[in-house]
Design a protein around this motif. Sequence first.
Motif, PDB file in Angstrom:
ATOM      1  N   THR A  86       6.601  -1.637   0.084  1.00 48.85           N
ATOM      2  CA  THR A  86       7.322  -2.351  -0.982  1.00 48.85           C
ATOM      3  C   THR A  86       8.775  -2.567  -0.578  1.00 48.85           C
ATOM      4  OG1 THR A  86       5.834  -1.529  -2.684  1.00 48.85           O
ATOM      5  CG2 THR A  86       8.006  -2.237  -3.429  1.00 48.85           C
ATOM      6  N   CYS A 117      12.210   0.364  -6.392  1.00 54.34           N
ATOM      7  CA  CYS A 117      11.876   0.433  -4.969  1.00 54.34           C
ATOM      8  C   CYS A 117      12.027  -0.955  -4.321  1.00 54.34           C
ATOM      9  CB  CYS A 117      10.437   0.934  -4.893  1.00 54.34           C
ATOM     10  SG  CYS A 117       9.838   1.163  -3.254  1.00 54.34           S
ATOM     11  N   ILE A 138      -2.913   4.462  -7.340  1.00 57.12           N
ATOM     12  CA  ILE A 138      -1.739   5.325  -7.188  1.00 57.12           C
ATOM     13  C   ILE A 138      -0.716   4.820  -6.159  1.00 57.12           C
ATOM     14  CG2 ILE A 138      -2.979   6.970  -5.672  1.00 57.12           C
ATOM     15  CD1 ILE A 138      -1.231   9.116  -7.386  1.00 57.12           C
ATOM     16  N   ASN A 139      -1.190   4.250  -5.046  1.00 59.15           N
ATOM     17  CA  ASN A 139      -0.258   3.784  -4.017  1.00 59.15           C
ATOM     18  C   ASN A 139      -0.299   2.278  -3.764  1.00 59.15           C
ATOM     19  OD1 ASN A 139       1.088   6.190  -3.209  1.00 59.15           O
ATOM     20  ND2 ASN A 139      -0.810   6.860  -2.231  1.00 59.15           N
ATOM     21  N   ARG A 180       0.181  -1.685  -4.975  1.00 58.40           N
ATOM     22  CA  ARG A 180       0.858  -2.537  -5.952  1.00 58.40           C
ATOM     23  C   ARG A 180       0.609  -3.995  -5.622  1.00 58.40           C
ATOM     24  NH1 ARG A 180       1.205   2.014  -7.315  1.00 58.40           N
ATOM     25  NH2 ARG A 180       3.045   3.185  -8.013  1.00 58.40           N
ATOM     26  N   LEU A 231       6.843   0.897 -16.169  1.00 58.18           N
ATOM     27  CA  LEU A 231       7.603   2.013 -15.611  1.00 58.18           C
ATOM     28  C   LEU A 231       6.797   2.599 -14.449  1.00 58.18           C
ATOM     29  CD1 LEU A 231      10.242   3.474 -16.394  1.00 58.18           C
ATOM     30  CD2 LEU A 231       8.852   5.168 -17.566  1.00 58.18           C
ATOM     31  N   GLU A 256      15.989  -5.594 -13.451  1.00 58.29           N
ATOM     32  CA  GLU A 256      14.760  -4.888 -13.853  1.00 58.29           C
ATOM     33  C   GLU A 256      14.605  -5.009 -15.366  1.00 58.29           C
ATOM     34  OE1 GLU A 256      13.914  -0.934 -12.250  1.00 58.29           O
ATOM     35  OE2 GLU A 256      15.515  -1.260 -10.799  1.00 58.29           O
ATOM     36  N   SER A 265       0.815  -1.224   0.000  1.00 55.82           N
ATOM     37  CA  SER A 265       0.000   0.000   0.000  1.00 55.82           C
ATOM     38  C   SER A 265       0.841   1.263   0.000  1.00 55.82           C
ATOM     39  CB  SER A 265      -0.912   0.019   1.221  1.00 55.82           C
ATOM     40  OG  SER A 265      -1.642  -1.173   1.280  1.00 55.82           O
ATOM     41  N   SER A 266       2.161   1.107  -0.004  1.00 52.92           N
ATOM     42  CA  SER A 266       3.019   2.299  -0.018  1.00 52.92           C
ATOM     43  C   SER A 266       4.415   1.897  -0.478  1.00 52.92           C
ATOM     44  CB  SER A 266       3.125   2.897   1.388  1.00 52.92           C
ATOM     45  OG  SER A 266       3.811   1.999   2.244  1.00 52.92           O
ATOM     46  N   GLN A 267       5.188   2.911  -0.832  1.00 54.79           N
ATOM     47  CA  GLN A 267       6.582   2.700  -1.194  1.00 54.79           C
ATOM     48  C   GLN A 267       7.324   2.022  -0.041  1.00 54.79           C
ATOM     49  OE1 GLN A 267       8.225   6.192  -2.995  1.00 54.79           O
ATOM     50  NE2 GLN A 267      10.277   5.755  -2.250  1.00 54.79           N
TER      51      GLN A 267
HETATM   52  N1  LIG Z   1       3.145   0.703  -3.097  1.00 51.95           N
HETATM   53  C1  LIG Z   1       4.148   1.273  -3.796  1.00 51.95           C
HETATM   54  N2  LIG Z   1       5.274   0.581  -4.027  1.00 51.95           N
HETATM   55  C2  LIG Z   1       6.279   1.123  -4.744  1.00 51.95           C
HETATM   56  N3  LIG Z   1       6.256   2.351  -5.298  1.00 51.95           N
HETATM   57  C3  LIG Z   1       5.152   3.079  -5.090  1.00 51.95           C
HETATM   58  C4  LIG Z   1       4.044   2.580  -4.333  1.00 51.95           C
HETATM   59  N4  LIG Z   1       3.071   3.530  -4.299  1.00 51.95           N
HETATM   60  C5  LIG Z   1       3.557   4.559  -4.991  1.00 51.95           C
HETATM   61  N5  LIG Z   1       4.792   4.319  -5.470  1.00 51.95           N
HETATM   62  C6  LIG Z   1       5.587   5.232  -6.320  1.00 51.95           C
HETATM   63  O1  LIG Z   1       5.791   4.605  -7.576  1.00 51.95           O
HETATM   64  C7  LIG Z   1       7.092   4.911  -8.065  1.00 51.95           C
HETATM   65  C8  LIG Z   1       7.866   3.629  -8.283  1.00 51.95           C
HETATM   66  O2  LIG Z   1       9.081   3.977  -8.885  1.00 51.95           O
HETATM   67  P1  LIG Z   1      10.218   2.933  -9.226  1.00 51.95           P
HETATM   68  O3  LIG Z   1      10.474   2.042  -8.083  1.00 51.95           O
HETATM   69  O4  LIG Z   1      11.368   3.730  -9.757  1.00 51.95           O
HETATM   70  O5  LIG Z   1       9.515   2.107 -10.414  1.00 51.95           O
HETATM   71  P2  LIG Z   1      10.174   1.269 -11.603  1.00 51.95           P
HETATM   72  O6  LIG Z   1      11.575   0.944 -11.218  1.00 51.95           O
HETATM   73  O7  LIG Z   1       9.294   0.071 -11.729  1.00 51.95           O
HETATM   74  O8  LIG Z   1      10.082   2.150 -12.822  1.00 51.95           O
HETATM   75  C9  LIG Z   1       7.734   5.824  -7.046  1.00 51.95           C
HETATM   76  O9  LIG Z   1       7.538   7.153  -7.445  1.00 51.95           O
HETATM   77  C10 LIG Z   1       6.972   5.516  -5.764  1.00 51.95           C
HETATM   78  O10 LIG Z   1       6.927   6.599  -4.875  1.00 51.95           O
END
Ligand SMILES: Nc1ncnc2c1ncn2[C@@H]1O[C@H](COP(=O)(O)OP(=O)(O)O)[C@@H](O)[C@H]1O
Length: 153
Positions: free
Chosen positions: A11, A40, A129-130, A132, A34, A106, A6-8
């Motif tokens: 993850t 993350c 949005i948040n 995954r 992307l 990746e 539910s959040s960065q």
């Molecule tokens: N649950 C989540 N898990 C991971 N990233 C998230 C989540 N919710 C929002 N985000 C946002 O999504 C983006 C993920 O970026 P990144 O990890 O660089 O993706 P990728 O490498 O797949 O392109 C970040 O801006 C992060 O803040």
Amino acid sequence: MELISSSQEDTKKIGRAIGKLLTAGDVVCLYGDLGSGKTCLAQGIIKGLDVAEDKYLRSPTFTLINQYKGRMPACHLDLYRLDNINEIEDIGIEEHIHGDEVVIIEWAERMERLLPEKRIDIHISSININTRKIVILCPDNRFEPLSLKNLGI
Ligand SMILES: Nc1ncnc2c1ncn2[C@@H]1O[C@H](COP(=O)(O)OP(=O)(O)O)[C@@H](O)[C@H]1O
Ligand SMILES: [Mg+2]
């Protein structure tokens, strides 16, 4: 198995727990659009491999490979900007993949024909949005104990 983040931060926590369960020679393939959260998750995995704080990866989107010394040697590849598979053959990717390093990739589909059969595949998709969805496919059952509850999420 499947986990919902539910959040960065969640993850990263999930990544860290995955990293703790890795052993030498593991190849971890990350798939997803992307912005889905592959970098993350990779950051969490690297943390789980006990890589020193100042050696964490930032956003390696412009670098093909970054190497780390953690509990075991590790490397992280981001193939987003890969134009030609020769570019990674030239950096000796086969030796990384078939050695003792933990290899995190990746956009792994971009080197599909070089991937080992025995590997860990992780698919990340955005639900909103948040949120995954993180699906882990592994030939053994080591990740089965992972649950949001066990992770304190
Ligand atoms: N649950 C989540 N898990 C991971 N990233 C998230 C989540 N919710 C929002 N985000 C946002 O999504 C983006 C993920 O970026 P990144 O990890 O660089 O993706 P990728 O490498 O797949 O392109 C970040 O801006 C992060 O803040
Ligand atoms: Mg990325």
